[in-house]
Design an enzyme around this catalytic site. Structure first.
Site, PDB file in Angstrom:
ATOM      1  N   LYS A   1     -51.148  55.677  71.252  1.00 22.37           N
ATOM      2  CA  LYS A   1     -49.793  56.143  70.955  1.00 22.37           C
ATOM      3  C   LYS A   1     -48.820  55.448  71.910  1.00 22.37           C
ATOM      4  O   LYS A   1     -48.945  55.559  73.140  1.00 22.37           O
ATOM      5  CB  LYS A   1     -49.762  57.659  71.150  1.00 22.37           C
TER       6      LYS A   1
HETATM    7  C1  E4P Z   1     -46.265  63.990  67.801  1.00 21.91           C
HETATM    8  O1  E4P Z   1     -47.249  63.295  67.815  1.00 21.91           O
HETATM    9  C2  E4P Z   1     -45.851  64.880  68.885  1.00 21.91           C
HETATM   10  O2  E4P Z   1     -46.971  65.207  69.654  1.00 21.91           O
HETATM   11  C3  E4P Z   1     -45.306  66.188  68.405  1.00 21.91           C
HETATM   12  O3  E4P Z   1     -45.340  66.296  67.006  1.00 21.91           O
HETATM   13  C4  E4P Z   1     -44.050  66.623  69.049  1.00 21.91           C
HETATM   14  O4  E4P Z   1     -43.739  67.907  68.563  1.00 21.91           O
HETATM   15  P1  E4P Z   1     -42.705  68.884  69.280  1.00 21.91           P
HETATM   16  O5  E4P Z   1     -41.337  68.425  68.951  1.00 21.91           O
HETATM   17  O6  E4P Z   1     -43.010  70.222  68.677  1.00 21.91           O
HETATM   18  O7  E4P Z   1     -42.998  68.812  70.750  1.00 21.91           O
END
Ligand code: E4P
Length: 217
Positions: free
Chosen positions: A87
């Site tokens: 990522k």
């Molecule tokens: C995506 O990969 C992120 O980990 C995640 O969806 C972020 O979500 P949040 O806005 O609820 O922290």
């Protein structure tokens, strides 16, 4: 549509896996911290633990923000397990790294995407997944679902193979709306998946069926 769970909590990952509809996991540094997973070695071990629970892709986020460091860290993460997807944040050195990883066969998830332009760049750089954060856009009075529609439109115009991973999903309606819009993947909390199960008429209907069965037996 693939279902990913957005957590580093092993019990919740096991529960989603047991439901039989889980295709992968996404994590981020905040989710790791929430589970009390700190220290490089513990974090790396935790990624491997997640990979042993699920069959699909597991996103592991780099902490580095410069090209050389992102490459080094991404390679280390990808060598942990064949299910790991690296990522990478949507920053300039991140885009360069996406292209490098594409050229070297390492799969990536471009994270922290909040605009169609960023998603176009991620696809051009060869990201395997792009993660538009729809909940965080909704939080600032901007239509997150509209971003999914824009990206779908752009990717279909040119046949980009980058998969749209609708992220920052907060509830079940987000899942349904993303499915309508043609997102390839959604990642959300367990509650957003389990919410799909629920309908009061199902509960009432089942109660009646069971009561009627009992009358005759
Ligand atoms: C995506 O990969 C992120 O980990 C995640 O969806 C972020 O979500 P949040 O806005 O609820 O922290």
């Amino acid at each position: 549509m693939k279902f990913f769970i957005d957590t580093a909590n092993l019990d919740q990952i096991r529960e989603a896996q047991a439901l039989g509809v889980l295709d992968g996991v996404t994590t981020n540094p905040s989710l790791m911290a929430k589970e009390g997973i700190t220290g490089r070695n513990n974090i790396l071990k935790h990624y491997v633990d997640i990979c042993t629970i699920v069959d699909g892709d597991v996103s592991a986020e780099v902490i580095a923000t410069t090209f050389d460091e992102i490459i080094k860290e991404g390679q280390e993460l990808s060598e942990l397990h064949e299910q790991i997807v690296v990522k990478v944040p949507m920053i300039k050195d991140g885009v360069k790294a996406l292209k490098y990883f594409y050229d070297t066969g390492i799969r990536t998830n471009c994270t922290l995407v909040f605009s169609a332009g960023q998603a176009l760049l991620a696809a051009k750089a060869g990201a395997t997944y792009v993660s538009p954060f729809i909940g965080r856009l909704d939080d600032i009075s901007t239509d997150g679902l509209n971003l999914i529609a824009e990206i779908r439109h752009i990717y279909d115009n040119y046949g980009f193979e980058t998969q749209i991973l609708a992220a920052s999903i907060r509830h079940t309606m987000h899942v349904i709306d993303c499915a309508k819009l043609g997102a390839d993947v959604m990642t959300g909390p367990l509650s957003s998946i389990e919410g799909l199960l629920k309908h009061p008429l199902t509960d009432i209907g089942l109660e009646k069926f069971l009561a009627d069965y009992k009358k005759g037996n």
